[in-house]
Design a protein around this motif. Structure first.
Motif, mmCIF file in Angstrom:
data_model
loop_
_atom_site.group_PDB
_atom_site.id
_atom_site.type_symbol
_atom_site.label_atom_id
_atom_site.label_comp_id
_atom_site.label_asym_id
_atom_site.label_seq_id
_atom_site.Cartn_x
_atom_site.Cartn_y
_atom_site.Cartn_z
ATOM 1 N N TYR A 32 104.763 40.943 -0.355
ATOM 2 C CA TYR A 32 104.865 42.245 -1.011
ATOM 3 C C TYR A 32 104.215 43.314 -0.127
ATOM 4 N N VAL A 33 104.931 43.688 0.916
ATOM 5 C CA VAL A 33 104.447 44.704 1.851
ATOM 6 C C VAL A 33 105.485 45.818 1.918
ATOM 7 N N TYR A 34 105.064 47.048 1.702
ATOM 8 C CA TYR A 34 105.986 48.178 1.832
ATOM 9 C C TYR A 34 106.511 48.233 3.271
ATOM 10 N N ASP A 38 104.853 47.214 7.531
ATOM 11 C CA ASP A 38 105.226 45.943 8.146
ATOM 12 C C ASP A 38 105.842 46.227 9.511
ATOM 13 N N ARG A 338 96.636 42.039 -8.263
ATOM 14 C CA ARG A 338 97.980 42.028 -8.829
ATOM 15 C C ARG A 338 97.981 42.241 -10.336
ATOM 16 N N ASN A 343 102.740 43.877 -8.030
ATOM 17 C CA ASN A 343 102.997 43.210 -6.753
ATOM 18 C C ASN A 343 102.744 44.112 -5.541
ATOM 19 N N TYR A 344 103.636 45.051 -5.314
ATOM 20 C CA TYR A 344 103.510 45.891 -4.125
ATOM 21 C C TYR A 344 102.283 46.806 -4.174
ATOM 22 N N SER A 347 99.203 44.682 -3.646
ATOM 23 C CA SER A 347 99.045 44.238 -2.268
ATOM 24 C C SER A 347 98.480 45.359 -1.402
#
Length: 374
Positions: A32-34, A38, A338, A343-344, A347
């Motif tokens: 869950y990485v924007y 990344d 979380r 999620n995102y 994270s």
């Protein structure tokens, strides 16, 4: 000796880079990485792909202040300083790669981490090699010739990939540096983040990465020599625009790619670094908005130590396990971040928390006047 004028914007730039490295290296979950936080899958460049070359650029900035002092102590003393610092940073990188010396095996047993499978390269070893190579080139060649050498290195790297690559020379399978790393280091000592033995901080791509340090040094020298005036700022801004444009043009035939550190990637990232530095200098040095950059200045005063400690903490997280067998890193995300943010966002909150945590460490060290230099 004339003491060069200090520019707070250079310290803020370095601190901003360290904060960025901590942010992108510590998401709560890699699932869950924007996208901007990344790396690009292969070709291309995300904001995350700017962080490491910015750090190398900042290393060059710092060198523009320290290397002249070394050279005034004599040729032998300067060489000793450059080589000693390079060796120390490389050994710290090896230590961080090996730490915490134990790991959990597939049977859930804690076993000793064998040196036979130790990753030799990585972020700190690359910084060490780039610092050492750039320092030697600048020391023996001077400012003007080092600029020409950097240009030749970028062209030579392009030729090497075309001459010794297989199939598509810009693909993982056809990349010439992969075969060199396997031959020199052995597969067991390479990173496996791509699912196969491949090190994005490999030996061959260290050559163009060294140019980021050289260009950072030259930018620092230019700023010191010109002083705080608008023609200097205009020069930085125009040069940044030209390098970004040149990198994008070169990208048409030599794709921008961090993982093999292409020459177009070097021009593109140096150009953006100059543009960001121009904005910071205008805001801080010219408009006097010093308080806006003071947060990141804390990171810039102990950059290497703070980065190393962030890596140490994460490795300790992974070593410590709960009774259910989950490592502490995953447990913190699953049970604290979380449930509160999702999620995102959770994270991202996990990563931001660690940026704040190490800012607090840097703030405490600055307050106590503790500055750790290598």
């Amino acid at each position: 000796m004339t003491i060069p004028q200090r520019f707070l914007s250079l310290d803020v730039f370095r601190g901003l880079t360290v904060a960025g490295m901590i942010l992108v290296n510590n998401p709560g979950s890699w699932d869950y990485v924007y996208p901007p936080l990344d790396h690009a899958h292969w070709h291309g460049c995300t904001p995350t792909d700017l962080v490491f070359p910015f750090f190398l650029f900042a290393v060059g900035n710092a060198m523009s202040f320290s290397l002249p002092r070394y050279q005034e102590q004599g040729h032998k003393a300067a060489l000793q300083k450059i080589l000693k610092r390079s060796l120390l940073i490389f050994l710290i990188g090896l230590f961080l790669n090996w730490f915490p010396f134990f790991r959990w095996n597939e049977d859930g047993q804690l076993v000793f981490r064998s040196l036979g499978q130790l990753r030799i390269l990585g972020v700190l070893p690359r910084i060490a090699l780039c610092y050492g190579l750039a320092g030697l080139i600048i020391h023996f060649s001077g400012d003007r010739r080092s600029f020409m050498i950097a240009g030749c290195v970028l062209l030579a790297y392009w030729w090497l990939l075309l001459a010794f690559g297989q199939g598509d020379p810009y693909s993982l399978e056809g990349y010439a540096g992969l075969r060199l790393d396997k031959w020199v280091l052995g597969e067991q000592h390479l990173y496996r983040g791509e699912g196969v033995p491949f090190d994005p901080e490999g030996l061959l791509s260290t050559l163009p990465a060294t140019c980021n340090v050289i260009f950072g040094y030259l930018a620092g020298r230019y700023i010191q020599q010109k002083g705080k005036d608008y023609p200097m700022l205009c020069g930085l801004l125009v040069t940044g625009c030209l390098l970004v444009f040149a990198g994008l043009c070169w990208n048409l035939v030599f794709p921008i790619n961090k993982k093999i550190w292409t020459s177009s990637y070097v021009l593109y990232t140096v150009g953006i670094a100059l543009l960001l530095l121009s904005v910071l200098m205008y805001a801080i040095e010219f408009r006097g908005w010093r308080r806006a950059g003071s947060v990141f200045e804390v990171f810039g005063k102990n950059p290497l130590f703070i980065y190393v400690m962030s890596g140490v903490l994460v490795k300790l997280y992974l070593l410590v396990r709960t009774l259910a067998g989950q490592n502490l890193y995953g447990w913190l995300y699953e049970h604290i971040f979380r449930p509160v943010w999702g999620n995102y966002p959770g994270s991202l909150a996990f990563a931001v928390f660690h940026v704040c945590l190490f800012w607090a460490l840097g703030w405490w060290m600055d307050k106590k006047k503790v500055y750790i230099r290598v």
